[in-house]
Design a protein around this motif. Structure first.
Motif, PDB file in Angstrom:
ATOM      1  N   ILE A  86       0.826  -1.213   0.000  1.00  0.00           N
ATOM      2  CA  ILE A  86       0.000   0.000   0.000  1.00  0.00           C
ATOM      3  C   ILE A  86       0.859   1.261   0.000  1.00  0.00           C
ATOM      4  N   CYS A  87       2.038   1.191   0.607  1.00  0.00           N
ATOM      5  CA  CYS A  87       2.928   2.347   0.603  1.00  0.00           C
ATOM      6  C   CYS A  87       3.377   2.659  -0.827  1.00  0.00           C
ATOM      7  N   ASP A  88       3.711   1.620  -1.590  1.00  0.00           N
ATOM      8  CA  ASP A  88       4.072   1.812  -2.991  1.00  0.00           C
ATOM      9  C   ASP A  88       2.902   2.380  -3.786  1.00  0.00           C
ATOM     10  N   VAL A  89       1.703   1.891  -3.499  1.00  0.00           N
ATOM     11  CA  VAL A  89       0.512   2.379  -4.205  1.00  0.00           C
ATOM     12  C   VAL A  89       0.343   3.876  -3.997  1.00  0.00           C
ATOM     13  N   VAL A  90       0.439   4.319  -2.750  1.00  0.00           N
ATOM     14  CA  VAL A  90       0.260   5.735  -2.444  1.00  0.00           C
ATOM     15  C   VAL A  90       1.364   6.569  -3.093  1.00  0.00           C
ATOM     16  N   ASN A  91       2.600   6.100  -3.016  1.00  0.00           N
ATOM     17  CA  ASN A  91       3.715   6.836  -3.620  1.00  0.00           C
ATOM     18  C   ASN A  91       3.600   6.891  -5.138  1.00  0.00           C
ATOM     19  N   PHE A  92       3.201   5.774  -5.740  1.00  0.00           N
ATOM     20  CA  PHE A  92       3.065   5.735  -7.195  1.00  0.00           C
ATOM     21  C   PHE A  92       1.973   6.686  -7.666  1.00  0.00           C
ATOM     22  N   CYS A  93       0.843   6.661  -6.997  1.00  0.00           N
ATOM     23  CA  CYS A  93      -0.257   7.549  -7.372  1.00  0.00           C
ATOM     24  C   CYS A  93       0.161   9.015  -7.257  1.00  0.00           C
ATOM     25  N   ALA A  94       0.923   9.332  -6.226  1.00  0.00           N
ATOM     26  CA  ALA A  94       1.391  10.701  -6.054  1.00  0.00           C
ATOM     27  C   ALA A  94       2.337  11.094  -7.183  1.00  0.00           C
ATOM     28  N   THR A  95       3.196  10.166  -7.593  1.00  0.00           N
ATOM     29  CA  THR A  95       4.135  10.440  -8.687  1.00  0.00           C
ATOM     30  C   THR A  95       3.396  10.740  -9.980  1.00  0.00           C
ATOM     31  N   VAL A  96       2.437   9.882 -10.313  1.00  0.00           N
ATOM     32  CA  VAL A  96       1.680  10.083 -11.554  1.00  0.00           C
ATOM     33  C   VAL A  96       0.849  11.356 -11.473  1.00  0.00           C
ATOM     34  N   ARG A  97       0.190  11.574 -10.346  1.00  0.00           N
ATOM     35  CA  ARG A  97      -0.631  12.774 -10.184  1.00  0.00           C
ATOM     36  C   ARG A  97       0.190  14.039 -10.361  1.00  0.00           C
ATOM     37  N   ASN A  98       1.372  14.071  -9.774  1.00  0.00           N
ATOM     38  CA  ASN A  98       2.213  15.260  -9.877  1.00  0.00           C
ATOM     39  C   ASN A  98       2.624  15.544 -11.315  1.00  0.00           C
ATOM     40  N   THR A 124       3.268  -2.995 -12.977  1.00  0.00           N
ATOM     41  CA  THR A 124       2.963  -1.677 -13.533  1.00  0.00           C
ATOM     42  C   THR A 124       1.472  -1.532 -13.790  1.00  0.00           C
ATOM     43  N   VAL A 125       0.870  -2.550 -14.386  1.00  0.00           N
ATOM     44  CA  VAL A 125      -0.568  -2.501 -14.660  1.00  0.00           C
ATOM     45  C   VAL A 125      -1.344  -2.392 -13.353  1.00  0.00           C
ATOM     46  N   PHE A 126      -0.930  -3.152 -12.344  1.00  0.00           N
ATOM     47  CA  PHE A 126      -1.594  -3.052 -11.034  1.00  0.00           C
ATOM     48  C   PHE A 126      -1.533  -1.630 -10.497  1.00  0.00           C
ATOM     49  N   LEU A 127      -0.352  -1.031 -10.509  1.00  0.00           N
ATOM     50  CA  LEU A 127      -0.190   0.314  -9.955  1.00  0.00           C
ATOM     51  C   LEU A 127      -0.925   1.361 -10.788  1.00  0.00           C
ATOM     52  N   LEU A 128      -0.910   1.216 -12.101  1.00  0.00           N
ATOM     53  CA  LEU A 128      -1.652   2.153 -12.952  1.00  0.00           C
ATOM     54  C   LEU A 128      -3.154   2.030 -12.709  1.00  0.00           C
ATOM     55  N   CYS A 129      -3.623   0.814 -12.499  1.00  0.00           N
ATOM     56  CA  CYS A 129      -5.047   0.620 -12.180  1.00  0.00           C
ATOM     57  C   CYS A 129      -5.388   1.282 -10.845  1.00  0.00           C
ATOM     58  N   CYS A 130      -4.488   1.175  -9.873  1.00  0.00           N
ATOM     59  CA  CYS A 130      -4.709   1.853  -8.589  1.00  0.00           C
ATOM     60  C   CYS A 130      -4.819   3.354  -8.805  1.00  0.00           C
ATOM     61  N   TYR A 131      -3.966   3.902  -9.654  1.00  0.00           N
ATOM     62  CA  TYR A 131      -4.059   5.337  -9.966  1.00  0.00           C
ATOM     63  C   TYR A 131      -5.420   5.666 -10.583  1.00  0.00           C
ATOM     64  N   LEU A 132      -5.847   4.869 -11.532  1.00  0.00           N
ATOM     65  CA  LEU A 132      -7.133   5.126 -12.192  1.00  0.00           C
ATOM     66  C   LEU A 132      -8.286   5.052 -11.202  1.00  0.00           C
ATOM     67  N   MET A 133      -8.183   4.148 -10.231  1.00  0.00           N
ATOM     68  CA  MET A 133      -9.216   4.035  -9.196  1.00  0.00           C
ATOM     69  C   MET A 133      -9.182   5.226  -8.246  1.00  0.00           C
ATOM     70  N   LEU A 134      -8.005   5.503  -7.688  1.00  0.00           N
ATOM     71  CA  LEU A 134      -7.901   6.474  -6.601  1.00  0.00           C
ATOM     72  C   LEU A 134      -7.905   7.918  -7.077  1.00  0.00           C
ATOM     73  N   GLU A 135      -7.409   8.147  -8.283  1.00  0.00           N
ATOM     74  CA  GLU A 135      -7.300   9.521  -8.775  1.00  0.00           C
ATOM     75  C   GLU A 135      -8.335   9.864  -9.840  1.00  0.00           C
ATOM     76  N   GLU A 136      -8.746   8.886 -10.634  1.00  0.00           N
ATOM     77  CA  GLU A 136      -9.689   9.141 -11.728  1.00  0.00           C
ATOM     78  C   GLU A 136     -11.104   8.659 -11.404  1.00  0.00           C
ATOM     79  N   GLY A 137     -11.255   7.939 -10.283  1.00  0.00           N
ATOM     80  CA  GLY A 137     -12.586   7.520  -9.849  1.00  0.00           C
ATOM     81  C   GLY A 137     -13.146   6.306 -10.550  1.00  0.00           C
ATOM     82  N   LEU A 138     -12.315   5.515 -11.230  1.00  0.00           N
ATOM     83  CA  LEU A 138     -12.812   4.323 -11.906  1.00  0.00           C
ATOM     84  C   LEU A 138     -13.045   3.196 -10.903  1.00  0.00           C
ATOM     85  N   THR A 139     -13.936   2.284 -11.238  1.00  0.00           N
ATOM     86  CA  THR A 139     -14.111   1.076 -10.442  1.00  0.00           C
ATOM     87  C   THR A 139     -12.982   0.104 -10.773  1.00  0.00           C
TER      88      THR A 139
END
Length: 285
Positions: A86-98, A124-139
Motif C-alpha cells: 500500500i505504501c508503494d501504491v500511495v507513492n506511485f499515485c502521487a508520482t503520476v498525479r504530480n 505496472t498494470v496493477f499500480l496504474l489501475c490503482c491510480y485510475l481508481m484512486l485519482e480518476e474515480g474508476l471502479t
C-alpha cells in the motif's frame, strides 16, 4: 514504431486497430513501443530497451515520457513477485498525479513507460489501475478493462510466497477489489495514509511489521540471535509497539526455537503456536 497518439490511425495498417482502448470494448493488439490511452492525455507503453526509450524521446519531443522504479522494487520471499504494498501504491499515485497535474505539461500528451518484462508489466498494470481508481474515480472493473482489451499484453497471475506451483491464481482485478473493500471497510484511506508511520515499522533493525486491519498485525518472526538476513529481533523489542497497536495475542507460524515463546507471555501477551513448514501454505484443516 510511431508512438505519437495523433498518428495511431496511421499505424493501423501495419499493427492492426488503433491502439487507443479507452472507452471502447474492442480488442487491440499489443505492440511494444505503441501507446495505449488510459485517460485523457495519459497513456501507457512498454519499451524493450533503454535505447528504445531514448530514441522515442528524441523522435517525439512534443510527448512527455516518464517512468518509476516502484514496479521493480518488490522483494520476493520465494517465487512471488508482487503485488506492491500500500505504501508503494500511495507513492506511485502521487508520482503520476504530480506529473499529470504539472502546469507546464498541460498541453502535452503524457506517456508512462515500463519494460517488457512480464513481472514488471504486471506490477505496472496493477499500480496504474490503482491510480485510475484512486485519482480518476474508476471502479476496479473499469480500471482493469483499460488493459484487458490489449491482446497479448504480458500480464501474469500473482504467485503466493512459496516455491510450489501455484494452485490459486490471484488476478490484478482481485487485488483491486481487495483495495476497494479495504477502503469501504475503513481499513485504509489512501488520501490520509501515513507513509512515515508505515515505514517506521517496516524492515527495521528491531522488527518488521504491518498493521493489515484494525485488529490484525502481520510481522516477521522475532529471533533470539542474528542470522545472515537480519540482526536479533527480540520479543521485548516488539512489546511496546504491539501495545500501541492494541495487540493482545501473538500467533507463531514458524518452527519453535527461533525465539522464546514465554518472552511474549512475560510481556503480557497470550501466545499461540500454529506451526507449518516455511514457504508453504497452511493445510486446509
Amino acid at each position: 514504431r510511431d508512438t505519437d497518439p495523433r498518428r495511431m490511425e496511421q499505424q493501423a495498417a501495419a499493427h492492426g486497430p488503433s491502439h487507443r482502448p479507452a472507452g471502447r470494448s474492442k480488442i487491440y493488439r499489443y505492440v511494444p513501443n505503441a501507446a495505449y490511452q488510459l485517460s485523457g492525455r495519459f497513456h501507457f507503453t512498454t519499451h524493450e530497451t533503454e535505447d528504445d526509450t531514448m530514441s522515442l524521446i528524441n523522435e517525439f519531443p512534443q510527448l512527455y515520457f516518464f517512468s518509476s522504479t516502484l514496479p521493480e522494487t518488490y522483494l520476493p520471499f520465494c517465487a512471488d513477485f508482487g503485488p506492491n504494498n500500500i505504501c508503494d501504491v500511495v507513492n506511485f499515485c502521487a508520482t503520476v498525479r504530480n506529473v499529470v497535474q504539472t502546469p507546464c505539461l498541460s498541453e502535452r500528451t503524457i506517456i508512462y513507460y515500463t519494460s517488457t518484462d512480464d513481472k514488471v508489466v504486471t506490477n505496472t498494470v496493477f499500480l496504474l489501475c490503482c491510480y485510475l481508481m484512486l485519482e480518476e474515480g474508476l471502479t476496479p472493473e473499469e480500471a482493469i478493462a483499460k488493459f484487458d482489451c490489449i491482446k497479448g499484453l504480458p500480464v501474469l497471475a500473482y504467485h503466493d510466497a512459496t516455491w510450489h506451483e501455484s494452485d490459486f491464481h490471484l488476478s490484478i482485478l482481485g487485488c483491486l477489489q481487495g483495495l476497494e473493500k479495504a477502503m469501504w471497510s475503513g481499513f485504509v484511506d489512501p488520501a490520509k495514509f501515513d507513509i512515515q508511520a508505515y515505514e517506521a515499522c517496516y524492515e527495521t533493525d528491531n522488527y518488521d511489521m504491518t498493521k493489515v486491519t484494525p485488529k490484525f498485525v502481520a510481522f516477521a518472526t522475532p529471533k533470539s540471535k542474528a542470522d545472515q538476513y537480519t540482526s536479533a529481533r527480540l520479543p521485548s523489542d516488539h512489546a511496546s509497539v504491539f501495545r500501541e497497536m492494541g495487540v493482545t495475542d501473538v500467533v507463531r507460524l514458524s518452527d519453535a526455537g527461533v525465539y522464546d515463546d514465554d518472552a511474549f507471555v512475560q510481556e503480557g501477551f497470550k501466545h499461540h503456536a500454529l506451526e507449518f513448514e516455511d514457504c508453504t501454505c497452511p493445510s486446509a484443516g
